[in-house]
Write an enzyme that holds these catalytic residues in place. Structure first.
Site, mmCIF file in Angstrom:
data_model
loop_
_atom_site.group_PDB
_atom_site.id
_atom_site.type_symbol
_atom_site.label_atom_id
_atom_site.label_comp_id
_atom_site.label_asym_id
_atom_site.label_seq_id
_atom_site.Cartn_x
_atom_site.Cartn_y
_atom_site.Cartn_z
ATOM 1 C CB SER A 197 28.131 -77.584 -22.592
ATOM 2 O OG SER A 197 28.931 -78.735 -22.537
ATOM 3 C CG ASP A 236 30.247 -81.205 -19.436
ATOM 4 O OD1 ASP A 236 29.498 -82.141 -19.090
ATOM 5 O OD2 ASP A 236 30.231 -80.715 -20.585
ATOM 6 C CG ASP A 246 25.857 -80.718 -21.053
ATOM 7 O OD1 ASP A 246 27.077 -80.776 -20.809
ATOM 8 O OD2 ASP A 246 25.402 -80.786 -22.213
ATOM 9 C CG ASP A 295 27.895 -83.286 -23.113
ATOM 10 O OD1 ASP A 295 28.649 -82.693 -22.309
ATOM 11 O OD2 ASP A 295 27.546 -82.810 -24.209
#
Length: 449
Positions: free
Chosen positions: A102, A243, A245, A247
């Site tokens: 992440s 960010d 990833d 999400d």
């Protein structure tokens, strides 16, 4: 006692330190394959990843474990975490795995696990998998004639991009909007530009050349300063930061000012309420969301429910209550009518759609409330649990009592790093600063620093 693997959002840590090694991920693949095989003879697992150099290493290990346990694997390469959740459902898979850390630095990596309905696994499901991983004598394998295979995925990241465009509705065009997108050199590079160009926007891309080690480095939702500068320099209407990833989202208005997840949630929820589309007239956020958001929603007849920190807990409450909008101040925004987890691309589409429909600037749409002064500091700790010290407990209790109804104190451990997060919210900023410093000093003393 073995090191606990699952945190608040899957397994995550520094690669080749502690348990975060290829051999553990091979064992993870075996354990997951075994648990899935109990529900179906030949489960299929969809696997995606972000742009970290270690992603292929962990992917190879996990694939080996899954095949060894009799599960088939469909590889969908680099794509956003929410896309992986959506593709899990579309491909009829038994599970989906997103190899990512992440917003963490490039040297970290891990895995997020989605069930067949596209939702992250429950705590009980994670515990079952972890118990098998931690038991070296537990045999998860199958005979050679039942080994799994690598199969083709029917739906891929382009399918997700088409779906994201459709969430805008048939009458929404972003023509005339100049949009700057900071993809954090991460998973969002695979989908963001085609989505927003398809909707008619003029797109300027930033941090969209990943090299395996530049993910989240001085860019993206953790570092929106560069995005603000580019928005102003190009007279853009709005900037979007992801960010690693994709999400998580932050939005930068035309003046370069940053709007966090609270402002984004508030804007989307108030618009949905006005259109009669806010399920239960309720928004689900976490204990970290600002008091100002709660007040602004209340004035619009919207209730704010709070959960523990972690978008998994937000989604659980959305499902339990049948609600449609939730998220976190950090930028996870969950629009449950469309997706099963935080989705930066679809949240951005929602904000831009409001701007177009209402004929408003980003600064107007995203000025939902005046934040109550809120200070958040992270303390890295070395001992097992400095929060268990009586002196720390007493200091936190004292600060809370002094605040009364005029603020809040939240002190918690991070679920992904050896950090303690200290947040104090108070109408008087000076008091908040003093209170945070007092609590941190007590924690450091208890930790022997």
């Amino acid at each position: 006692m073995a090191e606990k693997l699952f945190g608040t959002d899957g397994i995550r840590g520094t690669v080749n330190k502690g348990a975060i090694r290829p051999d553990m991920f091979l064992r993870f693949g075996e354990a997951l394959g075994y648990t899935l095989r109990k529900a179906g003879d030949r489960p299929v697992v969809v696997i995606g990843r972000d742009t970290r150099a270690s992603g292929l290493i962990l992917q190879s290990a996990i694939v080996s474990g899954l095949l060894n346990a009799g599960a088939d694997v469909a590889l969908v390469d680099v794509l956003p975490t929410p896309a992986l959740g959506w593709l899990t459902v579309q491909n009829g898979a038994a599970a989906g795995l997103m190899i990512t850390a992440s917003h963490n630095p490039f040297h970290d990596n891990g895995v997020k696990v989605f069930g067949p309905a596209g939702y992250k696994l429950s705590g009980a499901q994670q515990d079952e998998i972890e118990a098998i991983i931690q038991d070296p004598g537990f045999d998860c394998t199958v005979p050679a004639e039942r080994f799994g295979r690598v199969v083709d995925a029917e739906f891929d990241v382009s399918s997700y991009a088409d779906f994201a465009v459709r969430t805008a509705g048939p009458d929404v065009s972003l023509s005339g909007l100049k949009v700057v997108i900071d993809a954090a050199n991460g998973a969002g590079v695979s989908a963001a530009e085609p989505v927003f160009r398809s909707l008619g926007a003029e797109v300027i891309m930033l941090a969209d050349v990943p090299d395996g080690v530049n993910i989240n480095t001085k860019c993206g939702a953790l570092h929106p300063e560069g995005l603000s500068e580019v928005v102003r320099a190009n007279s853009a209407n709005v900037g979007i930061a992801f960010d690693g990833d994709a999400d998580r989202i932050l939005v930068v208005d035309e003046n370069g000012e940053v709007a966090d997840g609270d402002q984004i949630m508030g804007a989307i929820a108030i618009d949905a309420k006005a259109q009669g589309r806010l399920a239960g007239d309720t928004v689900v956020a976490t204990i970290m969301s600002n008091l100002g958001l709660e007040g602004a929603l209340s004035r619009e007849g919207i209730k704010l429910e709070r959960t523990k920190v972690g978008d998994r807990y937000v989604v659980e409450r959305l499902r339990e209550g049948g609600f449609s909008i939730g998220g976190e101040q950090s930028g996870h925004v969950v629009l449950a009518d469309h997706v099963t987890t935080g989705d930066a691309i679809i949240a951005a589409i929602a904000v831009l759609s409001i701007m177009v429909r209402e004929g408003k600037k980003a600064s107007e749409v995203l000025s939902v409330f005046e934040p109550v002064p809120q200070l958040l500091e992270n303390v890295r700790y070395q001992s097992d649990d400095p929060l268990s010290a009586e002196t720390v407990k007493a200091r936190i209790e004292s600060v809370s009592e002094n605040l009364g109804d005029s603020g809040r104190v939240v002190v918690r451990k991070s679920g992904t790093e050896p950090l303690i997060r200290v947040m104090v919210e108070a109408y008087e900023r000076e008091y908040a600063e003093r209170a945070v410093n007092e609590i941190i000093a007590e924690i450091l003393k208890a930790d022997g620093q």
